[in-house]
Structures are given as C-alpha cells and as structure tokens.
Scaffold this motif. Sequence first.
Motif, PDB file in Angstrom:
ATOM      1  N   HIS A 430       0.839  -1.196   0.000  1.00 40.48           N
ATOM      2  CA  HIS A 430       0.000   0.000   0.000  1.00 40.48           C
ATOM      3  C   HIS A 430       0.877   1.250   0.000  1.00 40.48           C
ATOM      4  N   ASP A 431       0.486   2.219  -0.787  1.00 34.46           N
ATOM      5  CA  ASP A 431       1.203   3.487  -0.911  1.00 34.46           C
ATOM      6  C   ASP A 431       0.980   4.318   0.360  1.00 34.46           C
ATOM      7  N   VAL A 432       2.088   4.789   0.998  1.00 36.59           N
ATOM      8  CA  VAL A 432       1.943   5.646   2.181  1.00 36.59           C
ATOM      9  C   VAL A 432       2.608   7.005   1.984  1.00 36.59           C
ATOM     10  N   GLY A 433       2.977   7.339   0.747  1.00 42.23           N
ATOM     11  CA  GLY A 433       3.481   8.678   0.495  1.00 42.23           C
ATOM     12  C   GLY A 433       4.881   8.721  -0.085  1.00 42.23           C
ATOM     13  N   LYS A 434       5.466   9.921  -0.064  1.00 40.34           N
ATOM     14  CA  LYS A 434       6.823  10.109  -0.592  1.00 40.34           C
ATOM     15  C   LYS A 434       7.709  10.728   0.473  1.00 40.34           C
ATOM     16  N   VAL A 435       9.015  10.436   0.354  1.00 46.46           N
ATOM     17  CA  VAL A 435      10.018  10.941   1.290  1.00 46.46           C
ATOM     18  C   VAL A 435      11.012  11.760   0.484  1.00 46.46           C
ATOM     19  N   GLY A 436      11.072  13.063   0.755  1.00 43.18           N
ATOM     20  CA  GLY A 436      11.922  13.932  -0.062  1.00 43.18           C
ATOM     21  C   GLY A 436      13.055  14.594   0.674  1.00 43.18           C
ATOM     22  N   THR A 437      13.190  14.367   1.974  1.00 44.72           N
ATOM     23  CA  THR A 437      14.271  15.004   2.742  1.00 44.72           C
ATOM     24  C   THR A 437      15.054  13.959   3.515  1.00 44.72           C
ATOM     25  N   GLY A 438      16.232  14.403   3.985  1.00 44.59           N
ATOM     26  CA  GLY A 438      17.104  13.515   4.745  1.00 44.59           C
ATOM     27  C   GLY A 438      18.222  12.914   3.929  1.00 44.59           C
ATOM     28  N   PHE A 439      18.340  13.314   2.647  1.00 50.46           N
ATOM     29  CA  PHE A 439      19.350  12.749   1.755  1.00 50.46           C
ATOM     30  C   PHE A 439      20.515  13.719   1.573  1.00 50.46           C
ATOM     31  N   SER A 440      21.699  13.166   1.455  1.00 43.81           N
ATOM     32  CA  SER A 440      22.825  13.951   0.943  1.00 43.81           C
ATOM     33  C   SER A 440      22.869  13.759  -0.570  1.00 43.81           C
ATOM     34  N   SER A 441      23.639  14.575  -1.260  1.00 43.17           N
ATOM     35  CA  SER A 441      23.747  14.425  -2.718  1.00 43.17           C
ATOM     36  C   SER A 441      24.314  13.061  -3.079  1.00 43.17           C
ATOM     37  N   GLU A 442      25.278  12.587  -2.279  1.00 41.68           N
ATOM     38  CA  GLU A 442      25.869  11.278  -2.547  1.00 41.68           C
ATOM     39  C   GLU A 442      24.825  10.175  -2.376  1.00 41.68           C
ATOM     40  N   THR A 443      24.001  10.296  -1.311  1.00 37.90           N
ATOM     41  CA  THR A 443      22.967   9.290  -1.078  1.00 37.90           C
ATOM     42  C   THR A 443      21.947   9.294  -2.202  1.00 37.90           C
ATOM     43  N   ARG A 444      21.591  10.466  -2.693  1.00 35.56           N
ATOM     44  CA  ARG A 444      20.635  10.546  -3.797  1.00 35.56           C
ATOM     45  C   ARG A 444      21.176   9.833  -5.033  1.00 35.56           C
ATOM     46  N   ARG A 445      22.480  10.001  -5.309  1.00 40.75           N
ATOM     47  CA  ARG A 445      23.077   9.331  -6.471  1.00 40.75           C
ATOM     48  C   ARG A 445      23.124   7.823  -6.273  1.00 40.75           C
ATOM     49  N   GLU A 446      23.520   7.381  -5.055  1.00 41.62           N
ATOM     50  CA  GLU A 446      23.616   5.951  -4.792  1.00 41.62           C
ATOM     51  C   GLU A 446      22.261   5.269  -4.888  1.00 41.62           C
ATOM     52  N   LEU A 447      21.218   5.935  -4.363  1.00 36.80           N
ATOM     53  CA  LEU A 447      19.886   5.347  -4.439  1.00 36.80           C
ATOM     54  C   LEU A 447      19.397   5.275  -5.883  1.00 36.80           C
ATOM     55  N   ARG A 448      19.711   6.279  -6.687  1.00 32.93           N
ATOM     56  CA  ARG A 448      19.306   6.269  -8.103  1.00 32.93           C
ATOM     57  C   ARG A 448      19.947   5.085  -8.829  1.00 32.93           C
ATOM     58  N   ALA A 449      21.236   4.875  -8.609  1.00 38.21           N
ATOM     59  CA  ALA A 449      21.929   3.765  -9.261  1.00 38.21           C
ATOM     60  C   ALA A 449      21.388   2.419  -8.777  1.00 38.21           C
ATOM     61  N   LEU A 450      21.081   2.350  -7.488  1.00 34.59           N
ATOM     62  CA  LEU A 450      20.576   1.103  -6.902  1.00 34.59           C
ATOM     63  C   LEU A 450      19.189   0.769  -7.446  1.00 34.59           C
ATOM     64  N   LEU A 451      18.323   1.759  -7.508  1.00 31.58           N
ATOM     65  CA  LEU A 451      16.936   1.523  -7.886  1.00 31.58           C
ATOM     66  C   LEU A 451      16.745   1.363  -9.381  1.00 31.58           C
ATOM     67  N   ASP A 452      17.595   1.977 -10.167  1.00 27.38           N
ATOM     68  CA  ASP A 452      17.434   1.858 -11.622  1.00 27.38           C
ATOM     69  C   ASP A 452      17.605   0.415 -12.091  1.00 27.38           C
ATOM     70  N   ARG A 453      18.301  -0.397 -11.309  1.00 23.83           N
ATOM     71  CA  ARG A 453      18.479  -1.811 -11.667  1.00 23.83           C
ATOM     72  C   ARG A 453      17.239  -2.643 -11.352  1.00 23.83           C
ATOM     73  N   GLN A 454      16.248  -2.032 -10.664  1.00 22.47           N
ATOM     74  CA  GLN A 454      15.051  -2.771 -10.256  1.00 22.47           C
ATOM     75  C   GLN A 454      13.774  -2.221 -10.915  1.00 22.47           C
ATOM     76  N   ARG A 455      13.908  -1.508 -12.009  1.00 17.42           N
ATOM     77  CA  ARG A 455      12.748  -0.847 -12.638  1.00 17.42           C
ATOM     78  C   ARG A 455      11.698  -1.853 -13.111  1.00 17.42           C
ATOM     79  N   VAL A 456      10.426  -1.463 -12.953  1.00 13.69           N
ATOM     80  CA  VAL A 456       9.305  -2.212 -13.523  1.00 13.69           C
ATOM     81  C   VAL A 456       8.383  -1.213 -14.213  1.00 13.69           C
ATOM     82  N   LYS A 457       7.499  -1.711 -15.056  1.00 17.01           N
ATOM     83  CA  LYS A 457       6.655  -0.809 -15.827  1.00 17.01           C
ATOM     84  C   LYS A 457       5.504  -0.229 -15.027  1.00 17.01           C
ATOM     85  N   ALA A 458       4.970  -1.032 -14.079  1.00 16.64           N
ATOM     86  CA  ALA A 458       3.772  -0.586 -13.347  1.00 16.64           C
ATOM     87  C   ALA A 458       4.031  -0.662 -11.846  1.00 16.64           C
ATOM     88  N   PRO A 459       3.358   0.159 -11.065  1.00 10.33           N
ATOM     89  CA  PRO A 459       3.552   0.108  -9.612  1.00 10.33           C
ATOM     90  C   PRO A 459       3.013  -1.197  -9.026  1.00 10.33           C
TER      91      PRO A 459
END
Length: 833
Positions: A430-459
């Motif tokens: 179940h969707d409980v929202g979005k989290v947009g704070t608490g990241f450093s720039s390095e963490t934002r890059r690492e999460l992007r690289a990590l998650l891009d390997r797990q992409r799917v077409k639909a939620p």
Amino acid sequence: MKTQRSLRTYRAKRDFQKTSEPAPSDEVPRRRGEPPIFVVHKHDATQLHYDLRLEIDGALASWALPKGPSFDPKTKRLAVETEDHPLAYAGFEGRIPDEEYGGGDSLLWDRGTYETVPPGEAPAQRKKGHLTVQLHGEKLKGRWHLIRTKPQGKKAQWLCFKAMDGEADADYDVTAERPESVKSGRSATRGPVRKRALPQRPASTEQILQSVWPPMLAQLSVPEQADDATHVYEVKYDGFRALASVSSGSLTLHSRNGNDLSARFPPLAEALRQLRVTEAVLDGEIIALDAQGRSRFQLLQKGSDAEQRFVAFDLLWLDGEDLRQRPLEARRELLEQLLSGVKPPLQISERLELPADKALAKARSQGWEGLIAKRRGSPYVGSRSSDWLKLKVQAGQEAVILGYLPIKNARAQEQIGALLVGVHGPDGYHDVGKVGTGFSSETRRELRALLDRQRVKAPVAVDAQPRPGAVWVKPKYVAQVHFTEWTTDGRLRHPVFQGLRTDKKPQEVVREQVPSPRKAATKSKAPRKSGARRAPSALSARATRAKAPPETEELARLTHGERVLFPQEGLTKRDVFEYYREAAPLLLPVLANRPLAVQQWPAGIQAPGFFRHELSGMPDWLPTLRVKHEAKMLEHVNVQSLDALLWLANQSALTLHIWSSHAPKLAQPDWVVFDLDPGKGRWEDLISVATALREKLEELGLESLPKTSGKRGLHVLVPLAPGHTYAQTQRFAEKIAAELETELGSIATTERTIQKRRGRLYLDVGQNGRGKTVVAPYSLRAIPGAPFSAPLSWSEVTRKLDPLRFNLKTLSQRLEAVGDLFAQALQGKQTLA
C-alpha cells in the motif's frame, strides 16, 4: 614492605591479564586515623562460600566461611584462613574467569568498619589466634569471635561465631534473609564452568544460536498499557537488532533475519570474541552514537565514522543452558554478571528506575527514540509479544521503496528527488506517500543507481497514486524514516529519510499501530509472581465474529474467517485463529524445534478430519524441521514463531500433537508420559489411578505434572533432565504401568485391545517411543465446546474436575487464575534411576 610480603601469595596465584581482580599495585591510600574496614564477599567458586576480610597491617586478612556467618552464638562456623588480599579488593565485585584461581562470581555481600575489643589490637590478636571484633556493617553488627584451632592440612583453621550481645539472634538466618550484594543489589551467583564438564564436541556458535532462534519482538503500544508495578523500563535504541553467539573466542553475529553482521561491524565482532565466556548468546542492538551520545540509525550507514557499540539487553544461553524460560529478572542478573567490567564498544542496556511518566519525560529530553517496557517475570519467546512494549516518543517507521521521483534539478539528473514508499498489508503493498528530505547528494546518487536496476513498468502497490514522472521499482529495499504522524488517509506526515535497512524483508514491513487494549488484558496493580507467564486473553466468539480481522504484523493471513468449525457453539475459523494468537506465548516455548503432527478439519468438526505429519502448500517463509522417520524423511512445520502457529490455524489445524523431544536432541525425550484413557469407564476410577500413579512416582522422588487430554482422559508427565533416551523412558513407563496394573487390576489395564479391557481404564505408555506424539498443552480438541488440553495442579485432580470447562472461551479466565502451569515441564532436572 611488610604489606608487599604478605601479598606475595595473592600475586602469585593470579594472572592480572586475565582476571579483573585488583593487583597489589592498584592499592588505594588510606588516610591516617580512619577506622579499619571489613568486607564479606559471597563467592561462588568450587562451592558457594563467604570470604570475611579484615583490614590488618595494610592488607585484608581473609577467611573463607563455607556456610557463612551466623547470628546464633551457639553455632560455630568453620573459617579457613586464606592469603591476604590488597585493600583495593574491598571494592571488588565481578566474575573471576572460570579457569583462573577462584573462578566464579564474587559479590560484595557486606561492608563496613570494625574495631577489636579492646581497640587497636588486631595484629596481636591475629598472631595470638583469638580475634574479638566489633563489626559495623550493613548486615553484620555487634561482636564476633575468630578463634584459631589446631591446623588441618596446610591452611590454618579458625572458628567464627557470634558473641552473646544485643545483636545475637538464633532465629535470624542472615544469608537467607539478605542474599543481595550491597554494591549492585544482585543476589544470584554462578559458579565456574570447567572445560572438562562441557561436551567433548561442543556445538558451533551457529548451532547454539539456532537453538534459541528466533528473536523476541516488541509490540508497539502506549504508556497506559504498561504499569509501574508490573513492568521495568529500558532505553529503546535506534539501530540494528543483533544476536551474538559467542563460544571461547568464536562468534556468530546475525541480524534478526539471519544475515551475518560480523563482516560489516568488525570492531564490534572482535570485542564480542574477547568476552570471557565458554558459551553465551546475547540479544542486543548495534548502534552508532552522535556527538551527544545518542543512538542514531542514519549514522550506521556506509561511510560514517561515528562511534559504534553493541548494546546487550538479554541473555538467552549461557554455558550449555537455555535461559529463555527463566524470568526476565534472572536473565538480566546473569547478563549483568557476564558483562561486569566490560568497556566500550560493549555495554549493557540502560534501565530507568523511574515511573513511566518520568521515564518518558527523560526519553524526550534526551532525544531518545523511546522506551521498551518489559513485563516482570516474563520468559523470552520467539515471537512478537505484548510482554515487551515499544513506547515511542519519536515516530519511526520502516517503509518499502516502491519507486522514486527523479530530481528536477537539471544539473543533478543522476539523483533521485524523492522516494515513493509503502507498507505491506493483507492484500499486498500500500502506498503511504513520498520521502523527499534527509538525503545527501551522494545518497541521492547511490539510491538512483541502486533503484534503476530494479525498474518495472507498473507500480506494485494496490492503491498507487498517479504520479507524473514516477519510476516504479520492485519491492526489494527497505528504508527507515522518521515522521511526525499518520494522516487520516494513511500517509506519512513530514517523513525524513534515515537510511536503508538490510535487516528487514519487504514483506515484514507493515504499518505499526498501537493495538487496542482488550478487556481481559486490563492492568494488574500487583506484580506477577516471578517466572509466571502473562495470561493472554481469549476473545469471546461473539466479539471476534463482530470485528473485522485485525491488522497484523505477521506473514500468516486469515482466509475464510467466517467459516464455522464448531457448529454447536457457532465458533468460526476466526475464533480459532484468535485463540491461537492469544495462546502463542504459552505454546511457542513448547512447540519450537519439536516435530509435530496435526489434525485438520477444514469443513468443521462435523465432517471428517485429516491427520498429517507433512502439510501441502507450505510457503517459503515457513520454518520446517526435516526429520528421519522409520521409512522416510518427513518435513514437519517448525513452530518457532507466531507466524507459523497462525499459518497452522488458518489451515484449520485444530489439534497439535508433539514429540517428547526437540531438535537438536531428538533422541533425548524431555519427559516420561502416561496417558490415562478411561474409555467409557467411570471418572472415579480415573482419579483413583491418577492418584496412585502420583504416589508411586513420589515414592521414587519424582515430581509429575498432570494435564487434561482435552477430552475425558488425563496425561501425566514426568519432566526429565537432558541425557535420557527413549528406551529408558519406555522401560520406566512400562515398569510403573505394570505395577499399577498389579495393584489396581480391577479398574486399570495395559491391554490395548478395547474388547479385552472390559471397561477398565487403559494405562497407555506407548507415546514414550521415538516418533510417538502426545497432544500439546493448550491445543484445541475437535469436539463440541472447543476444549483445550489444560495443565493442572494435582490439587485439581478430584472427582469434581470437569475437563470440558477448559475451552476456547475460558482460556483467559484460566490463565488469570493459575498462570502457565506447564512451564515447569520445560525445565526438567529429574533423573531416572
């Protein structure tokens, strides 16, 4: 110089690189004119004794009293003179390593000052062999005599006894009335564990850890559900849950999901390996401290140089003994003894000797995540239990990462802008929202690289909100977030990212909610008896049918809860599901690692049932126990957790049959079992046979535990110490049954054929063979009324006993009245001749 000479023997007998006892060089200066001091140590070495020490000539002259001091002037106690100890020893308390001289626990039992009578003659009186001392201690007061007798062997022997003065009291047993340390308040001691007393092939740390797995989990709650009279409060640390199995320098360090943590936290692993213990399993939390000394989960992330610690809060195993059934206080005391003298990065969890309101106020002022309220006297169970309550002052929640929104900054296209998160529910994520704070720039890059390997077409969320530009991913990663509150539509308000959790599986992440208090679980104003389990409440059939299935944190889900299983009472599968949820704290210690067979009635008890060892459709997360039977290997459900028990309940497994032994010692039964089956005979005959059986066992010095079979029969168990075989228990049971048949042949028989019994009670001892089973305590039976197999006290085994009054609806009343009477069966220490 005289003092140094007198301490030569003390120094020669000890390796101060191994023992925490003070070296002579640790001496503390004494001011001139101060009265001489005395101390008494309660010392559990080869045997428990008391060490009396008097300050004489700059050292502590010492005598070992095997039976301790007595306030009765007529009782003269042996006092064996030992080597002088340094004055610094007056403050010593701790555990001396097992293989060192004097190995074992030493508590500071009493302390104070003294003078001789007349004053100032201690050296002369000691030399003469008659010391008369006036003690001013916290426990020992008044005049005492120490008189040297003829030497026996190498050590001088003295007699210690109370003088006839106003403090003498022949009826006062000071060691029994005042067992506690005057320094720490502890009273229990543990003697040395000699290597020769341990198994020749000790279990590995991995095997030891598995024998006490899984970890106990706390239930989210509110302060009103805890009570100062029944609970103690500890700091709730913000880190990784970790269990450490240590054995003579070897270590297994696992997260709550069984992941190895030793490679990730090498300094902590090395510190745990250095613990001076033969075998131990510690439950604790791996934390990282901020500049104010507070635990912060985000500081455990990669690249942080924050100070790390292992905080131990429970002890599950010690030197070959499973401690989980011991009361909370006893486990804590042993943990404090084990960790006495340790230094960071190891520490023991902080307890707050405060009422709940003040403890919570302190948690807020210190910036802690909250408190854990633990019920006094409670055992350690491998499931989520209301005996441990999470009282949070900061809102925290695990959340599954379901996707992300790319960052809108054109110069930072390789970063995420916000995480899209959810929780697991009965019907999916179940969707409980979005989290947009608490990241450093390095963490934002690492999460992007990590998650891009797990992409799917639909939620994957069943209720995913439309989000332009959203990138959806597989539910593989779990984030820890802090937030202010839940919104009315089930969203996180003001969430802040804390870091990724590698110790949680996505399907375990549910929305944490405070459970509604139930009437049967009202707070008690009096503390529970030590060692007794909490009496869980059983919901009435009407109440459970009227409510929707509660949101749970379990993997097991209830399906077709409205199906009626007991037509006469209208009891549904939901009623059974809730019954086993409430009985779980009592059943899990019995069922864990024990092979079991089940009887299922998917269409209700009016239809045919099924008896099975293996069950079909077992999910991947369900623990199993692979056991060799006579002809083949079978995969049994291993009920190590609430999840497994509720999964069985959802399979309409009403009745649970258990082996008398448990892994890893399946060849060693935990008890002898006698099944008294009256058939269609008289109830009075059953009571007569049961009473005769009890008396026969007592003549052999054996205690026994009766329980109803759940129907008309009675089971009598004789709890045993480890090490017996099934052949032994079978022979013993057959011998006792044969003797009973000889004495009571008119009403009891060992004849298996029903026709040949001629209405007599059947003395069945066949369940003592390997692979044979007996109905588990608290297991339901598939007959009208939904009775359960109820442990009894012998005082209840009378003609007035009605087994059917112990049923699904009366469980809470029963437990509130007597507690868990079956617990003693799991702590057997008896030996068969």
